[in-house]
Design an enzyme around this catalytic site. Structure first.
Site, mmCIF file in Angstrom:
data_model
loop_
_atom_site.group_PDB
_atom_site.id
_atom_site.type_symbol
_atom_site.label_atom_id
_atom_site.label_comp_id
_atom_site.label_asym_id
_atom_site.label_seq_id
_atom_site.Cartn_x
_atom_site.Cartn_y
_atom_site.Cartn_z
ATOM 1 N N ARG A 1 5.374 -28.653 -33.955
ATOM 2 C CA ARG A 1 6.380 -29.296 -33.114
ATOM 3 C C ARG A 1 6.147 -29.099 -31.629
ATOM 4 O O ARG A 1 6.249 -30.045 -30.846
ATOM 5 C CB ARG A 1 7.788 -28.761 -33.452
ATOM 6 C CG ARG A 1 8.423 -29.419 -34.640
ATOM 7 C CD ARG A 1 9.301 -28.433 -35.373
ATOM 8 N NE ARG A 1 8.469 -27.426 -35.992
ATOM 9 C CZ ARG A 1 7.982 -27.523 -37.229
ATOM 10 N NH1 ARG A 1 8.317 -28.517 -37.984
ATOM 11 N NH2 ARG A 1 7.177 -26.595 -37.722
ATOM 12 N N THR A 2 5.853 -27.872 -31.221
ATOM 13 C CA THR A 2 5.795 -27.626 -29.778
ATOM 14 C C THR A 2 4.655 -28.421 -29.148
ATOM 15 O O THR A 2 4.843 -29.125 -28.156
ATOM 16 C CB THR A 2 5.631 -26.115 -29.503
ATOM 17 O OG1 THR A 2 6.698 -25.430 -30.161
ATOM 18 C CG2 THR A 2 5.686 -25.825 -28.017
ATOM 19 N N ARG B 1 0.351 -21.611 -25.214
ATOM 20 C CA ARG B 1 0.873 -20.745 -26.274
ATOM 21 C C ARG B 1 -0.169 -19.674 -26.534
ATOM 22 O O ARG B 1 -1.343 -19.978 -26.762
ATOM 23 C CB ARG B 1 1.157 -21.514 -27.564
ATOM 24 C CG ARG B 1 1.484 -20.570 -28.721
ATOM 25 C CD ARG B 1 2.028 -21.259 -29.925
ATOM 26 N NE ARG B 1 3.395 -21.711 -29.704
ATOM 27 C CZ ARG B 1 4.163 -22.273 -30.632
ATOM 28 N NH1 ARG B 1 3.694 -22.437 -31.852
ATOM 29 N NH2 ARG B 1 5.395 -22.656 -30.363
ATOM 30 N N LYS C 1 -15.921 -16.231 -26.509
ATOM 31 C CA LYS C 1 -17.110 -15.606 -25.894
ATOM 32 C C LYS C 1 -16.720 -14.439 -24.998
ATOM 33 O O LYS C 1 -17.565 -13.865 -24.326
ATOM 34 C CB LYS C 1 -17.856 -16.643 -25.052
ATOM 35 C CG LYS C 1 -18.296 -17.873 -25.814
ATOM 36 C CD LYS C 1 -18.997 -18.824 -24.835
ATOM 37 C CE LYS C 1 -19.291 -20.167 -25.483
ATOM 38 N NZ LYS C 1 -19.681 -21.169 -24.473
ATOM 39 N N HIS D 1 10.090 -18.013 -25.631
ATOM 40 C CA HIS D 1 9.753 -19.412 -25.902
ATOM 41 C C HIS D 1 10.797 -20.266 -25.158
ATOM 42 O O HIS D 1 11.664 -20.888 -25.764
ATOM 43 C CB HIS D 1 9.812 -19.647 -27.419
ATOM 44 C CG HIS D 1 9.155 -20.896 -27.894
ATOM 45 N ND1 HIS D 1 8.813 -21.955 -27.060
ATOM 46 C CD2 HIS D 1 8.786 -21.281 -29.152
ATOM 47 C CE1 HIS D 1 8.270 -22.917 -27.796
ATOM 48 N NE2 HIS D 1 8.236 -22.533 -29.057
#
Ligand code: NCD
Length: 308
Positions: free
Chosen positions: A58-59, A109, A88, A137
């Protein structure tokens, strides 16, 4: 947060009543834009990068849909932990200092609490925190509070129960801070080991919240029931997760004991906390909530990019 232009959104603590009002009204305009025109070219000259180090449905998709609806362009790295240069050994700051060369806004995120703050310090373009590990959030909290406002016509003088993993649930951490701006009462329903952390309720008046162990203690009096998933990925000991995962399950029998106009919310994904037999109940707001995410993120993008 008074002026949004060029600002990062790292924590729900940045918002006040005036800034929430502005976001809600802008989101309503975005709803009407989508309903009447589908898309616009408001952000036609802008590029948004989505940089996701943790899974998301969803986000990420609602941010990308929001940017597309406003005519902007999207560049994207999902699975950034594996497929970006982090694999890396690149630092988050270096990654951000690179991505900001390509994009006007970055949606991040990340699996570590505090990462959005680090990114915002490294970046000259706005960073929108789409979840920093078990931290916050804030954009979810905006869509959650927008949903409550739409469903209940107010955010004041409500009784809200937050149920489940309140320790690791970042949506709960951010939404709680927004509810603290209104005169609403919050019940934190969780076993002791998953209770709400002190840093979240620090600024809350102790009259305005209570900790509870079971849904049954509050089900008859709440206006909003906010269910959450036990955050499996945050547990070091998987046997502990197994013991806790089915602790709270909302079913039809429990829905019979609620106020007739109580609203059920969930940030989703759900993994058993809400019996799907409830989905057709008009009080089940979680898919409307997911849709509101797109409108609120359209509003936020337009605001931080100075186009409202
Ligand atoms: C939540 C998240 O990622 O924090 N989902 C979301 O963004 N809608 C909730 C969760 O994963 O349980």
């Amino acid at each position: 947060m008074q002026n949004f232009v060029g600002q990062s959104v790292v924590s729900a603590s940045q918002f006040n009543l005036a800034s929430l009002q502005k976001i809600f009204l802008t989101a309503m305009n975005m709803e009407s834009l989508v309903e009447h025109e589908g898309c616009s070219d408001l952000l036609g000259d802008k590029v948004m990068a989505t940089l996701f180090y943790e899974p998301s449905t969803r986000t990420r998709l609602s941010f990308e849909a929001a940017m597309n609806r406003l005519g902007g362009k999207v560049i994207s790295t999902s699975h950034a932990k594996v497929y970006s240069s982090v694999a890396k050994g690149e630092s988050l700051s270096d990654t951000i200092r690179t991505v900001e060369q390509y994009a006007d806004v970055i949606v991040l995120r990340h699996h570590e609490k505090g990462s959005a703050q680090i990114a915002s310090e490294a970046s000259s373009v706005p960073i929108l925190n789409a979840g920093d590990g078990p931290g916050e959030h804030p954009t979810q909290a905006l869509l959650d509070s927008y949903t409550i406002w739409k469903e209940k016509s107010t955010l004041s003088s409500l009784k809200v129960a937050m149920v489940g993993d309140l320790k690791y649930g970042r949506t709960v951490h951010s939404l709680t801070q927004l509810l603290g701006l209104y005169d609403s009462k919050v019940y934190f329903v969780a076993p002791d080991i998953l209770q709400i952390p002190n840093w979240v309720v620090d600024k809350f008046s102790s009259d305005n919240y209570e900790k509870k162990q079971s849904i049954e203690e509050v089900i008859g009096e709440v206006d909003v029931l906010y269910m959450t998933r036990i955050q499996k990925e945050r547990f070091e000991d998987s046997s502990q997760y197994e013991k806790l995962k089915d602790l709270y399950i909302l079913n039809q029998a429990m829905m019979k004991k609620t106020k007739p106009d109580m609203v059920v919310m969930h940030p989703l994904p759900r993994v058993g906390e809400i019996d799907p037999e409830i989905d057709n109940d008009p009080r089940a707001a979680y898919f409307r909530q997911a849709q509101n995410g797109m409108f609120v993120r359209m509003a936020l993008l337009a605001l931080v990019l100075g186009r409202t």
